[in-house]
Design an enzyme around this catalytic site. Sequence first.
Site, PDB file in Angstrom:
ATOM      1  N   LYS A 155       0.870  -1.187   0.000  1.00  9.41           N
ATOM      2  CA  LYS A 155       0.000   0.000   0.000  1.00  9.41           C
ATOM      3  C   LYS A 155       0.898   1.225   0.000  1.00  9.41           C
ATOM      4  O   LYS A 155       2.024   1.183   0.475  1.00  9.41           O
ATOM      5  CB  LYS A 155      -0.883   0.006   1.255  1.00  9.41           C
ATOM      6  CG  LYS A 155      -2.125   0.840   1.133  1.00  9.41           C
ATOM      7  CD  LYS A 155      -3.260   0.136   0.399  1.00  9.41           C
ATOM      8  CE  LYS A 155      -4.416   1.062   0.133  1.00  9.41           C
ATOM      9  NZ  LYS A 155      -5.590   0.355  -0.391  1.00  9.41           N
ATOM     10  N   ASP A 174      -6.971   4.348  -4.709  1.00  7.93           N
ATOM     11  CA  ASP A 174      -7.645   4.198  -3.407  1.00  7.93           C
ATOM     12  C   ASP A 174      -8.279   5.563  -3.141  1.00  7.93           C
ATOM     13  O   ASP A 174      -8.493   6.352  -4.091  1.00  7.93           O
ATOM     14  CB  ASP A 174      -6.637   3.798  -2.314  1.00  7.93           C
ATOM     15  CG  ASP A 174      -7.324   3.392  -1.005  1.00  7.93           C
ATOM     16  OD1 ASP A 174      -7.912   2.302  -0.958  1.00  7.93           O
ATOM     17  OD2 ASP A 174      -7.282   4.162  -0.026  1.00  7.93           O
TER      18      ASP A 174
HETATM   19  P1  NDP Z   1     -13.104   7.732  -2.927  1.00  2.85           P
HETATM   20  O1  NDP Z   1     -12.032   8.722  -2.713  1.00  2.85           O
HETATM   21  O2  NDP Z   1     -13.638   7.508  -4.296  1.00  2.85           O
HETATM   22  O3  NDP Z   1     -14.348   8.025  -1.966  1.00  2.85           O
HETATM   23  C1  NDP Z   1     -14.192   8.097  -0.580  1.00  2.85           C
HETATM   24  C2  NDP Z   1     -15.527   8.496   0.030  1.00  2.85           C
HETATM   25  O4  NDP Z   1     -15.440   8.400   1.448  1.00  2.85           O
HETATM   26  C3  NDP Z   1     -15.918   9.936  -0.264  1.00  2.85           C
HETATM   27  O5  NDP Z   1     -17.321  10.033  -0.270  1.00  2.85           O
HETATM   28  C4  NDP Z   1     -15.318  10.691   0.921  1.00  2.85           C
HETATM   29  O6  NDP Z   1     -15.969  11.916   1.204  1.00  2.85           O
HETATM   30  C5  NDP Z   1     -15.569   9.703   2.041  1.00  2.85           C
HETATM   31  N1  NDP Z   1     -14.532   9.843   3.075  1.00  2.85           N
HETATM   32  C6  NDP Z   1     -13.190   9.709   2.938  1.00  2.85           C
HETATM   33  N2  NDP Z   1     -12.559   9.928   4.101  1.00  2.85           N
HETATM   34  C7  NDP Z   1     -13.538  10.208   4.996  1.00  2.85           C
HETATM   35  C8  NDP Z   1     -13.547  10.507   6.375  1.00  2.85           C
HETATM   36  N3  NDP Z   1     -12.407  10.577   7.080  1.00  2.85           N
HETATM   37  N4  NDP Z   1     -14.758  10.725   6.980  1.00  2.85           N
HETATM   38  C9  NDP Z   1     -15.912  10.667   6.280  1.00  2.85           C
HETATM   39  N5  NDP Z   1     -15.967  10.381   4.965  1.00  2.85           N
HETATM   40  C10 NDP Z   1     -14.801  10.149   4.338  1.00  2.85           C
HETATM   41  O7  NDP Z   1     -12.508   6.349  -2.328  1.00  2.85           O
HETATM   42  P2  NDP Z   1     -12.936   4.867  -2.646  1.00  2.85           P
HETATM   43  O8  NDP Z   1     -14.405   4.773  -2.853  1.00  2.85           O
HETATM   44  O9  NDP Z   1     -12.016   4.319  -3.669  1.00  2.85           O
HETATM   45  O10 NDP Z   1     -12.540   4.140  -1.270  1.00  2.85           O
HETATM   46  C11 NDP Z   1     -13.437   4.059  -0.160  1.00  2.85           C
HETATM   47  C12 NDP Z   1     -12.985   2.950   0.773  1.00  2.85           C
HETATM   48  O11 NDP Z   1     -12.918   1.703   0.051  1.00  2.85           O
HETATM   49  C13 NDP Z   1     -11.593   3.137   1.398  1.00  2.85           C
HETATM   50  O12 NDP Z   1     -11.579   2.547   2.671  1.00  2.85           O
HETATM   51  C14 NDP Z   1     -10.697   2.310   0.455  1.00  2.85           C
HETATM   52  O13 NDP Z   1      -9.499   1.886   1.084  1.00  2.85           O
HETATM   53  C15 NDP Z   1     -11.617   1.128   0.179  1.00  2.85           C
HETATM   54  N6  NDP Z   1     -11.293   0.366  -1.021  1.00  2.85           N
HETATM   55  C16 NDP Z   1     -11.279   0.945  -2.252  1.00  2.85           C
HETATM   56  C17 NDP Z   1     -10.998   0.183  -3.358  1.00  2.85           C
HETATM   57  C18 NDP Z   1     -11.110   0.727  -4.740  1.00  2.85           C
HETATM   58  O14 NDP Z   1     -11.090  -0.066  -5.667  1.00  2.85           O
HETATM   59  N7  NDP Z   1     -11.254   2.030  -4.944  1.00  2.85           N
HETATM   60  C19 NDP Z   1     -10.620  -1.227  -3.238  1.00  2.85           C
HETATM   61  C20 NDP Z   1     -10.754  -1.759  -1.906  1.00  2.85           C
HETATM   62  C21 NDP Z   1     -11.049  -0.967  -0.849  1.00  2.85           C
HETATM   63  P3  NDP Z   1     -15.402  13.319   0.602  1.00  2.85           P
HETATM   64  O15 NDP Z   1     -15.872  13.358  -0.808  1.00  2.85           O
HETATM   65  O16 NDP Z   1     -16.006  14.358   1.474  1.00  2.85           O
HETATM   66  O17 NDP Z   1     -13.904  13.241   0.729  1.00  2.85           O
END
Ligand code: NDP
Length: 447
Positions: free
Chosen positions: A129, A169
């Site tokens: 990571k 991510d």
């Molecule tokens: P994105 O950046 O596309 O979206 C993240 C979302 O979560 C946004 O809506 C963001 O809100 C919100 N968010 C992020 N940090 C916080 C926080 N501290 N408190 C509240 N809301 C928060 O990321 P992904 O969808 O790619 O990833 C989301 C999760 O899934 C993570 O845990 C990631 O590690 C996991 N994941 C992702 C994969 C992938 O293929 N993308 C694969 C496996 C796991 P805002 O817009 O306000 O920032």
Amino acid sequence: MSVRSDSLERFITGVKKRNPGEPEFHQAVEEVAASIIPYIQDKPIYQEMQILERMAEPDRAVTFRVCWEDDNGNIRVNRGYRVQFNNSIGPYKGGIRFHPTVTLSVLKFLGFEQTFKNSLTGLPMGGGKGGSDFNPKGKSNNEVMRFCQSFMTELNRHIGENTDVPAGDIGVGAREIGYMFGQYKRLTNEFVGVLTGKGLEFGGSLIRTEATGYGTIYMLDNMLQHAGNGMEGKNIVISGSGNVATYAAEKCHQLGAKVLTMSDSSGFIHDPAGIDEEKLAYMVDLKQVRRGRIKEYADKFGCEFHEGRPWNVPCDVAVPCATQNEISGDEAAALLKNGCMAVSEGANMPTELTGINAFQDAGILYAPSKAANAGGVAVSGLEMSQNSARISWKEDELQDLLKGIMKDIHDNCAEYGQKGDKVDYLAGANIAGFVKVADAMLAYGVV
Ligand code: NDP
């Protein structure tokens, strides 16, 4: 109530001593060790060879300075990281996160988890990571491009198609992968599959964007069916509105369930009428194209917006898809009190240990992230295969492969997690992920 054994206590004390000030990493290791230590009690070879101790130590972690210039000509400095955790069963593989909360502890927890998750997919991928404390929010495209180029100028020394293949991510989507791949190509004069999540024009795979969210819901569907239930008519509470949340919501809708909530870091919207495909298209434009705040959805569709997290909304199923530790023990209790009977984790480690214990003690269906969100990295693995063979598979082939991989993950967890007439998916995922990596490590001797 979950009680910690002496061996677990001793092991965790050692991990904390060697890794001071890394709470997220301690949490991830404890969650896994609580399943593995009982499992290896009567398997002395894993104990004599110190397999779990070795798995809790990354192969290496690099940190580096990332300098870039903003649009006003100011020089800015961030910190970059790559944690190469374990390559026993394949090249390091795992995403890059750009978010102000990124620390070595966060990336070590993610890299550790990734090792087990990648093993569960059945594909030859090790765990890693990386990321930076850079915040893409509010930055212009040119600023993001300059940051990504500077980040890759150092990162390129540590990665390679057979060494370490990063992906996206939080904060790293198609735009950032494009900038980083372009810089890698420029620096090395090689066009190889060194990143996944690429655009379709330059080696990306169909359905990679959808894979994590879809996979999380396939895992949920498999669990429900295994328990003699199904998705039809279920009320689902989802957090997040990024890549994972969006496609999780889409798949829920396609399978006949109703999605009541989505969120971002400012709060959540509660839409009792359900978030359908048309509303989701608006959400994608709002959050991923215009990079706006989720409250605009509530204004547009006349539903409620609340600050905080959505876990007090009554539901049948919770699907956390935002970030780590977004469900506390109290929030888990609120979900249970309101009738929640299943949780499928799209985000990595979204539930605190007290919350996990509450779900486990209540005996609800609980799919931990390393199993539930493995569909994304699985399709990344398929992107690597396509890049190596210089071919592109068709969408329906990839959809079938993703569904098949998630079914295999479910069945593997069910096999290792069977306890009486119930399945402990947490233990099942930890043990099934452990065994393959541990056996490869045994084969290598002391390295
Ligand atoms: P994105 O950046 O596309 O979206 C993240 C979302 O979560 C946004 O809506 C963001 O809100 C919100 N968010 C992020 N940090 C916080 C926080 N501290 N408190 C509240 N809301 C928060 O990321 P992904 O969808 O790619 O990833 C989301 C999760 O899934 C993570 O845990 C990631 O590690 C996991 N994941 C992702 C994969 C992938 O293929 N993308 C694969 C496996 C796991 P805002 O817009 O306000 O920032």
